[in-house]
Design a protein around this motif. Structure first.
Motif, short mmCIF file in Angstrom:
data_model
loop_
_atom_site.label_atom_id
_atom_site.label_comp_id
_atom_site.label_asym_id
_atom_site.label_seq_id
_atom_site.Cartn_x
_atom_site.Cartn_y
_atom_site.Cartn_z
N TYR A 57 0.84 -1.19 0.00
CA TYR A 57 0.00 0.00 0.00
C TYR A 57 0.88 1.24 0.00
O TYR A 57 1.59 1.51 0.96
CB TYR A 57 -0.93 0.05 1.21
CG TYR A 57 -1.86 1.24 1.14
CD1 TYR A 57 -2.98 1.20 0.32
CD2 TYR A 57 -1.59 2.42 1.81
CE1 TYR A 57 -3.82 2.29 0.20
CE2 TYR A 57 -2.41 3.52 1.71
CZ TYR A 57 -3.53 3.45 0.90
OH TYR A 57 -4.36 4.54 0.77
N GLY A 58 0.82 1.98 -1.09
CA GLY A 58 1.52 3.25 -1.17
C GLY A 58 0.59 4.33 -1.67
O GLY A 58 1.06 5.35 -2.17
N ALA B 227 5.08 3.00 -8.79
CA ALA B 227 6.54 3.14 -8.66
C ALA B 227 7.07 2.26 -7.53
O ALA B 227 8.15 1.68 -7.64
CB ALA B 227 6.92 4.60 -8.44
N LEU B 228 6.33 2.15 -6.43
CA LEU B 228 6.76 1.30 -5.33
C LEU B 228 6.86 -0.15 -5.78
O LEU B 228 7.83 -0.85 -5.47
CB LEU B 228 5.78 1.43 -4.16
CG LEU B 228 6.04 0.53 -2.95
CD1 LEU B 228 7.43 0.78 -2.36
CD2 LEU B 228 4.96 0.73 -1.89
N GLY B 229 5.87 -0.62 -6.52
CA GLY B 229 5.92 -1.99 -7.03
C GLY B 229 7.08 -2.21 -7.98
O GLY B 229 7.72 -3.27 -7.97
N LEU C 228 10.30 8.11 -13.32
CA LEU C 228 8.91 8.04 -12.91
C LEU C 228 8.84 8.22 -11.41
O LEU C 228 9.48 7.47 -10.66
CB LEU C 228 8.29 6.70 -13.31
CG LEU C 228 6.84 6.50 -12.86
CD1 LEU C 228 5.89 7.43 -13.61
CD2 LEU C 228 6.40 5.04 -13.04
N VAL C 229 8.07 9.21 -10.97
CA VAL C 229 7.95 9.51 -9.54
C VAL C 229 6.47 9.46 -9.18
O VAL C 229 5.75 10.47 -9.24
CB VAL C 229 8.53 10.89 -9.19
CG1 VAL C 229 8.62 11.07 -7.67
CG2 VAL C 229 9.89 11.09 -9.82
N HIS D 90 7.92 7.72 -4.60
CA HIS D 90 9.01 6.81 -4.92
C HIS D 90 9.44 7.04 -6.37
O HIS D 90 8.59 7.30 -7.23
CB HIS D 90 8.58 5.35 -4.75
CG HIS D 90 8.05 5.03 -3.39
ND1 HIS D 90 8.84 4.97 -2.28
CD2 HIS D 90 6.78 4.79 -2.97
CE1 HIS D 90 8.10 4.69 -1.22
NE2 HIS D 90 6.83 4.56 -1.61
N ALA D 91 10.74 6.94 -6.61
CA ALA D 91 11.27 7.24 -7.95
C ALA D 91 11.96 6.03 -8.56
O ALA D 91 12.67 5.28 -7.88
CB ALA D 91 12.25 8.42 -7.88
#
Length: 337
Positions: A109-110, A116-118, A307-308, A330-331
């Motif tokens: 969960y973000g 981007a986290l995935g 990608l952010v 997240h980037a």
């Protein structure tokens, strides 16, 4: 041994995980926007043949994940990790999709930073040698998000002009230890940033400081040059948040204006479609990356992209308890070799 760490927050991929495929599916409104010719699937009905919007969202993310695997003629059994999540309570759309797919699943969960986290987590397990194939994806749905976070659609509440339109869509990316395609070079994990914004209808202003923090940290860690990028794309800050981000970064000596866009501005036509400040939701950066940015990397129209994806970590409970909105970004830096 921290031989993959650059500075305080950035990780350098030593084995250059490859994004070998992506997939996108969107709703009818998104299918009438500027990217209408680029999505894999455009729905004619927000319910996607299901009884509820939440089940429709689950079916959307399942379709996006399956399509990404099918594009490279792989089987679900070939995939060793699945990272996925969404905005809905206990990420049940992603979890129900994972139930159907049968892939080892890490639910994440973000909020709207989930794409981007995935991709960050998929790249870490592939670069670390723990998997040859890691799949990630996320989704959002205008009707499910409105029901959970704002007001039932039946009330017809009017939104202020700072509000954004939650994208009905799902996107996925399949990351591999080998194969042809753009390479993940760096990832920068975000910190939770809260500047005291309380207004859930002004998410761009709430999330912009988190985007600034992550983008600045990447350049501080790597000493990279913003001019080396063809594109820096934030997730879903919209018109207002994009301006705040560019202005705050410029104040800190980082000028990204010439290469900067926001996915919430790419997916809708702000003049022709009534979306106020632009698009938002987990599906915003997911579908724009999968349908628009990734193909340009494959074709080498873009050689270097950041990608952010940005996320607001509020909940219905925190809102009722009058809490401010903590946010994160997240980037992922991707290069076309």
């Amino acid at each position: 041994m921290r031989n993959k760490r650059i500075g305080k927050r950035t990780m350098k991929m030593q084995n250059s995980p490859t994004i070998i495929s992506t997939a996108s599916i969107v709703g009818p409104k998104e299918g009438k926007g500027p990217l209408k010719d680029k999505f894999d699937v455009i729905l004619s009905d927000d319910l996607y043949g299901e009884k509820t919007w939440e089940l429709a969202e689950s079916k959307m993310i399942q379709t996006a994940l399956e399509t990404a695997v099918q594009k490279v003629e792989k089987q679900l059994d070939d995939i060793e990790f699945l990272f996925g999540g969404d905005l809905i309570n206990q990420i049940f759309p992603a979890s129900f999709a994972a139930r159907a797919l049968g892939i080892p699943f890490c639910g994440i969960y973000g909020a709207c930073s989930t794409m981007a986290l995935g991709m960050c987590l998929s790249s870490i397990v592939v670069d670390g040698g723990f998997a040859d194939y890691a799949l990630n994806g996320t989704s959002s749905h205008y009707c499910t998000a409105e029901r959970q976070f704002r007001f039932p659609l039946e009330l017809g509440n009017q939104k202020p002009m700072t509000a954004q339109w939650t994208v009905t869509g799902a996107g996925s990316a399949l990351i591999s230890s080998s194969g042809e395609g753009p390479k993940v070079k760096y990832i920068t994990i975000g910190k939770v940033v809260d500047k005291g914004i309380e207004d859930g209808n002004n998410m761009g202003a709430a999330m912009a400081p988190a985007a600034v923090d992550t983008i600045y940290s990447y350049f501080e860690d790597t000493k990279d040059d913003p001019k080396s990028f063809d594109l820096i794309a934030t997730g879903d800050l919209g018109q207002l948040g994009k301006k705040i981000t560019a202005d705050l970064l410029r104040q800190r000596g980082i000028d990204i204006f010439d290469v900067y866009t926001d996915c919430g501005l790419e997916i809708f036509d702000l003049e022709q479609q009534d979306v106020h400040c632009g698009g938002s939701g987990c599906g915003c950066s997911a579908t724009v990356f999968a349908s628009y940015i990734y193909p340009k990397l494959v074709n080498k129209e873009f050689k270097k992209v950041m990608l952010v994806s940005t996320g607001a970590l509020l909940s219905p409970t925190s809102t009722l308890q009058k809490q401010t909105i903590p946010c994160i970004a997240h980037a992922v830096v991707i290069e076309s070799e």
